[in-house]
Scaffold this motif. Structure first.
Motif: not given
Length: 186
Positions: A32-38, A75-81, A54-69
């Motif tokens: 994940g560090y190599f995928d998004t840096g965070s 879906s374009a914000s989701i990385t391949k990983f 504070n809910l803790i998850k692994f990041r699945t979207m690009s950093v800076g994606t809008q915080s919405v439901a």
């Protein structure tokens, strides 16, 4: 169902889950560090009695994606990983920490964002916030997501009123084996 029994089950399963999954957690953090840096994603959610946590998850979207439901996310914000993490539900593993801390249960209503006012009203009117939010529940195994607030709140209340040890295990096993899709990105 007795909340003390649920809390004991939650704590025991979360602790065992973290102990067994630590190699996966470490690997996901590294990739994940190599995928998004965070690789870790922390987001404020509505908890029991509408208290923030504070809910803790692994990041699945690009950093800076809008915080919405999830159902409103692009879906374009989701990385391949990230797509792999979502499909495998590995992105949810860090929530075991929330369960250990007593902020969540394995089974309960999925915690929503504070900006989901229609869902908050629907859940509040039914007393859904009187219980801990959960990693999974009746709505998730039936593919009911946050895009239908009234139906979700009604289903959450049904789950709360009928929760038993049998249902607790049923919803947990169904989620772990891939049944339902819960809050999916469209």
């Amino acid at each position: 169902m007795d909340h003390y029994i649920i809390r004991i089950l939650d704590f025991a399963f979360a602790l065992v889950g973290l102990l067994l999954a630590w190699p996966i957690l470490i690997l996901v953090v590294i990739v994940g560090y190599f995928d998004t840096g965070s690789p870790i994603f922390v987001q404020q959610r509505v908890g029991k009695n509408k208290k923030a946590f504070n809910l803790i998850k692994f990041r699945t979207m690009s950093v800076g994606t809008q915080s919405v439901a999830s159902h409103l996310a692009n879906s374009a914000s989701i990385t391949k990983f990230g797509l792999f993490l979502r499909k495998s539900k590995i992105d949810e593993l860090p929530q075991l920490i929330n369960v250990l801390k007593g902020e969540m249960s394995f089974v309960g209503p999925r915690p929503n964002l504070f900006n989901q006012t229609e869902l908050i009203e629907a859940r509040d009117s039914r007393g859904v916030y009187n219980v801990l939010p959960g990693i999974t529940g009746l709505a998730q195994v039936n593919c009911i997501d946050m895009s239908t607030p009234a139906l979700l709140a009604k289903t959450d209340l049904e789950m709360i009123q009928t929760l038993s040890i049998k249902h607790y295990f049923k919803y947990t096993v169904m989620t772990a084996t891939g049944s339902g899709s819960g809050d999916r990105v469209r």
